[in-house]
Design a protein around this motif. Sequence first.
Motif, PDB file in Angstrom:
ATOM      1  N   ASN A  35       0.854  -1.166   0.000  1.00 31.52           N
ATOM      2  CA  ASN A  35       0.000   0.000   0.000  1.00 31.52           C
ATOM      3  C   ASN A  35       0.903   1.233   0.000  1.00 31.52           C
ATOM      4  OD1 ASN A  35      -3.092  -0.526   0.263  1.00 31.52           O
ATOM      5  ND2 ASN A  35      -2.142  -2.131   1.502  1.00 31.52           N
ATOM      6  N   LEU A  36       0.353   2.378   0.356  1.00 28.95           N
ATOM      7  CA  LEU A  36       1.114   3.636   0.349  1.00 28.95           C
ATOM      8  C   LEU A  36       1.144   4.249   1.747  1.00 28.95           C
ATOM      9  CD1 LEU A  36      -0.436   5.098  -2.937  1.00 28.95           C
ATOM     10  CD2 LEU A  36       1.745   3.903  -2.698  1.00 28.95           C
ATOM     11  N   LEU A  37       1.203   3.398   2.751  1.00 23.16           N
ATOM     12  CA  LEU A  37       1.170   3.862   4.136  1.00 23.16           C
ATOM     13  C   LEU A  37       2.471   4.557   4.491  1.00 23.16           C
ATOM     14  CD1 LEU A  37      -0.440   0.670   5.682  1.00 23.16           C
ATOM     15  CD2 LEU A  37      -1.580   2.804   5.074  1.00 23.16           C
ATOM     16  N   ASP A  38       2.336   5.694   5.207  1.00 15.16           N
ATOM     17  CA  ASP A  38       3.542   6.399   5.629  1.00 15.16           C
ATOM     18  C   ASP A  38       3.529   6.538   7.148  1.00 15.16           C
ATOM     19  OD1 ASP A  38       1.678   8.454   6.024  1.00 15.16           O
ATOM     20  OD2 ASP A  38       2.058   9.306   4.060  1.00 15.16           O
ATOM     21  N   SER A  39       4.225   7.520   7.657  1.00 17.17           N
ATOM     22  CA  SER A  39       4.552   7.670   9.088  1.00 17.17           C
ATOM     23  C   SER A  39       5.434   6.495   9.507  1.00 17.17           C
ATOM     24  CB  SER A  39       3.298   7.754   9.958  1.00 17.17           C
ATOM     25  OG  SER A  39       2.703   6.478  10.130  1.00 17.17           O
ATOM     26  N   ALA A  40       5.945   6.540  10.693  1.00 21.49           N
ATOM     27  CA  ALA A  40       6.821   5.467  11.165  1.00 21.49           C
ATOM     28  C   ALA A  40       5.986   4.262  11.592  1.00 21.49           C
ATOM     29  CB  ALA A  40       7.679   5.956  12.320  1.00 21.49           C
ATOM     30  N   LEU A  41       6.642   3.121  11.702  1.00 20.99           N
ATOM     31  CA  LEU A  41       5.956   1.902  12.135  1.00 20.99           C
ATOM     32  C   LEU A  41       5.447   2.118  13.562  1.00 20.99           C
ATOM     33  CD1 LEU A  41       5.665  -0.703  10.468  1.00 20.99           C
ATOM     34  CD2 LEU A  41       7.423  -1.706  11.886  1.00 20.99           C
ATOM     35  N   PRO A  42       4.135   2.003  13.792  1.00 24.73           N
ATOM     36  CA  PRO A  42       3.586   2.385  15.111  1.00 24.73           C
ATOM     37  C   PRO A  42       3.840   1.325  16.184  1.00 24.73           C
ATOM     38  CG  PRO A  42       1.837   1.629  13.653  1.00 24.73           C
ATOM     39  CD  PRO A  42       3.081   1.633  12.827  1.00 24.73           C
ATOM     40  N   PRO A  43       4.229   1.746  17.385  1.00 23.81           N
ATOM     41  CA  PRO A  43       4.472   0.778  18.479  1.00 23.81           C
ATOM     42  C   PRO A  43       3.197   0.154  19.031  1.00 23.81           C
ATOM     43  CG  PRO A  43       4.816   3.039  19.228  1.00 23.81           C
ATOM     44  CD  PRO A  43       4.616   3.113  17.746  1.00 23.81           C
ATOM     45  N   PHE A  44       2.024   0.841  18.854  1.00 22.92           N
ATOM     46  CA  PHE A  44       0.803   0.314  19.462  1.00 22.92           C
ATOM     47  C   PHE A  44       0.354  -1.004  18.842  1.00 22.92           C
ATOM     48  CE2 PHE A  44      -0.555   3.622  16.374  1.00 22.92           C
ATOM     49  CZ  PHE A  44      -1.222   2.836  15.467  1.00 22.92           C
ATOM     50  N   LEU A  45       0.953  -1.416  17.705  1.00 17.32           N
ATOM     51  CA  LEU A  45       0.615  -2.732  17.163  1.00 17.32           C
ATOM     52  C   LEU A  45       1.017  -3.841  18.121  1.00 17.32           C
ATOM     53  CD1 LEU A  45       1.610  -2.294  13.389  1.00 17.32           C
ATOM     54  CD2 LEU A  45      -0.673  -2.223  14.390  1.00 17.32           C
ATOM     55  N   GLY A  46       1.942  -3.537  19.010  1.00 16.69           N
ATOM     56  CA  GLY A  46       2.346  -4.519  20.020  1.00 16.69           C
ATOM     57  C   GLY A  46       1.267  -4.804  21.045  1.00 16.69           C
ATOM     58  N   ASN A  47       0.141  -4.053  21.001  1.00 14.73           N
ATOM     59  CA  ASN A  47      -0.963  -4.288  21.937  1.00 14.73           C
ATOM     60  C   ASN A  47      -1.931  -5.355  21.446  1.00 14.73           C
ATOM     61  OD1 ASN A  47       0.080  -2.202  23.501  1.00 14.73           O
ATOM     62  ND2 ASN A  47      -1.208  -0.635  22.519  1.00 14.73           N
TER      63      ASN A  47
END
Length: 993
Positions: A169-181
Amino acid sequence: MLLFLLPLISSLVLPTSSLTQEGLYLQHIKHSLDDPDSALSDWNDQDDTPCSWTGVTCDNASHVVRSIDLSSANLAGPFPSLLCRLPNLTFISLYNNSINSTLPADLSTCHTLQHLDLSQNLLTGALPATLPDLPNLTYLDLTGNNFSGEIPDSFGRFQKLEVLSLVYNLLDSALPPFLGNISTLKMLNLSYNPFFPGPIPPELGNLTNLQVLWLTACNLVGEIPHSLGRLNKLTDLDLAINDLHGPIPASLTDLTSVVQIELYNNSLTGGLPPGMSKLTKLRLLDASMNRLSGPIPDDLCQLELESLNLYQNSFEGTLPVSIADSPNLYELRLFQNKLSGELPQNLGKNSPLKWIDLSDNQFSGSIPATLCEKGAMEEMLMINNAFSGEIPASLGECQSLTRVRLGHNRLSGEVPVGFWGLPHVYLLELADNQLSGPIAKTIAGAANLSVLLIAKNKFSGSIPEEIGWVENLMEFLGNDNKLSGALPENIVNLRQLGMLDLHNNELSGELPRETQSWVKLNQLNLANNQLSGKIPSGVGNLSVLNYLDLSGNRLSGQVPVGLQNMKLNVFNLSNNHLSGELPPLFAKEIYRNSFLGNPGLCGDLDGLCESRAEAKSQGYIWLLRCIFILAGLVFVVGVVWFYFKYKTFKKANRAIDKSKWTLMSFHKLGFSEYEILDCLDEDNVIGSGASGKVYKVVLSNGEAVAVKKLWRGKVKECESDDVEKGWVQDDGFEAEVDTLGKIRHKNIVKLWCCCTARDCKLLVYEYMPNGSLGDLLHSSKSGLLDWPTRFKIALDAADGLSYLHHDCVPAIVHRDVKSNNILLDGDFGARVADFGVAKVVDASGKGAKSMSVIAGSCGYIAPEYAYTLRVNEKSDIYSFGVVILELVTGKLPVDPEFGEKDLVKWVCTTLDQKGVDHVIDPKLDSCYKEEVCKVLNIGLLCTSPLPINRPSMRRVVKLLQEAGTEKHPQIGKKEGKLSPYYYEDASEHGSVA
């Protein structure tokens, strides 16, 4: 009475539907989607329930709809939100369709939904923040869409999610830490997104249920966090194609369930961590293309590995002996390191080795005789080492071999007889060794052999007659040996032969007389042998030959006149016994060195037949007279030309009143309109057409821009380019400005600004030094466009068109895609240009927009556009397919040699009647044939007569990337990695793929 009967009559005349409410919802969905393949034809509103309809699955007892699976049905339109009205729906799959627009926020009303697969569609916009409100969702796959922006914070609130895939896809911003939840996750795949540079969040180590973690090409930087070692259920870890640095953390050795680890193409340093022996289930380790160093741990090689890829690092030391004990090892790639010592002599004895690549190391000793013990070896690549001794006789019985590269070692002795005739080998390279003995007659059995490289050895004896039976042979390089005797007569039977180089041998006898079968021969080098007799006249009929060196032999007789018809880049007949008159075309100074050392050869050149000096002096007198006459004519013509140029200049100056110009800029400019206007004179014209002229303007800062000057009024019809009939220039100007003024893409030509006045308008673009693809491809400079360059141009142009079709809202249809509208920068990067007839597609995404007239150019116009005047993205895809065919064939889209056909029909007819070899441009190197054929197939797919059969532009980009994977490893993922020693040309050392 009549009023009483009306309801009864209506009930008899008008049919009633007994379809359930769920069926009625699905009927509404059917009508909201475009269904060109009639995939939903059996969704019949006369049925009682929808349970028998395609893609619909119901509960056996209650007959309520549980599942909707319409994968690969070629459906188009927005996501059908009515699906959420089905109260018991748990499964939705619309994989591989053309679902477009944005994903609605009310998707959260699908409370019972457990599985949602919308991968490989055309969805755009942001990811809906309401998706985590689906309480039962366990599977979410949005791969291969155009979602942009960041991953919403709410994604950390999924309650039961086990699979999350957002690949491509075309997702930007940094890899989010909240995925660890999301503690329930078993698979997390975020690969191939343009995230902002950032580290791997340590919080991902909290996903203790995770089994698959794919973060390939996510723009990751920093070190691999130690917390990933807590993922004790992980089976597949892929962090490849990023910019990770630092050491591989020792904590990864705690991943006791891991089967596959891929860390290739990063900047990791240090060595492999100790304790790898704990990874008892590890089958594949790929840490290639990093900066790792040190020895390969012995405990790593004690594992039951199946694939070990550590190439392009700096490992040193010897190969652990224990690696030969791995019972499942089938792939071993260690090339381009600093490994030394001898190979374990039982390597391959206990494992089904299929691919081994140890090239570019410092290995020595003999080649193990057990490499093909299991009979599975396909590729054996060991070039650029110090292997010595003989080639094991056992390898002559390895029938499974397809590629063999043992060049640039110290091998000696005779080649095993069976080795010459292995039936599946298509590349056999033994160059630059000390091998001796004859070429065995068993070579007749090498039915698949395409490339034979045995140069720089000590091979002796005559070339066997059986060489003429190797029908697929394309390249034979046997120079710098001791081969003797005459060339076998049946060597002319090699119809696929493109390169024959046997210089610096001891060959004798005459050249073969019947050479007409060498229709693909482009290089013939037989220099420095003892060949005698005459040069066969048939050599002049070899239409694609561009390298001919017969120097240093004993050839006699006259130079065949037919050689004048050839287009030779290298031509050398020096140091022979040739005599007689030199053909007129060769009586030029540039050919003098090609004929030196032939005492009996006469021509008007220094060093050839000096007795003709008197005749030459008479010629000089006549030449001087002609020069004086010509000089007088030039002077008269020059005066006339200067007079008319001066009048034109004065007229142009009167037309340009600087005070009446208005500037509109689309980028930050470093120049003014006055600097542009001062340079619009005839000396700077680089092109012209029906709409005006194009000037090259060099600014005061040294940079160049291209200026298109458009005059008011209607465009005249063009004989070569069928522009839109009756198109008013002002409309073209507005279309160009409206389109290019808003677009920002690396493969779309940049419009700096526009200037307007009462009588004319100027468009100022970035300057493309290499002009248009059409001008370059169909000119004498086409030799600059080798296949890698043509492939890059095709991929760049496809990226630009894909942006117009899929990333612009609303989408833009170019309507005049052609090679002349693809411009090339100094590095042959491609830009799509000329948006004068571009149109915006209906924002609804349904159907095609009807035009009042035809826009486009002859040979590029899609069949349905020509007779329906309906335009959509499929029209551009057809035109781009024609451009691909131009790149592959080197031919114009319309040419008199085609007769009534255009390029598309000519290609199809020629493929059917003569085969692919008569379609591919003979200027292209034959080593790229496989990739060229793949791209040709993409071009044919794009030019399908039925628009529905043409792929989307985004799909075309993917197909091109896949076609180029073998030659360009960075394009692919797991299947795309190849040794840099994959044979690509016929040079002694090969080239990096």
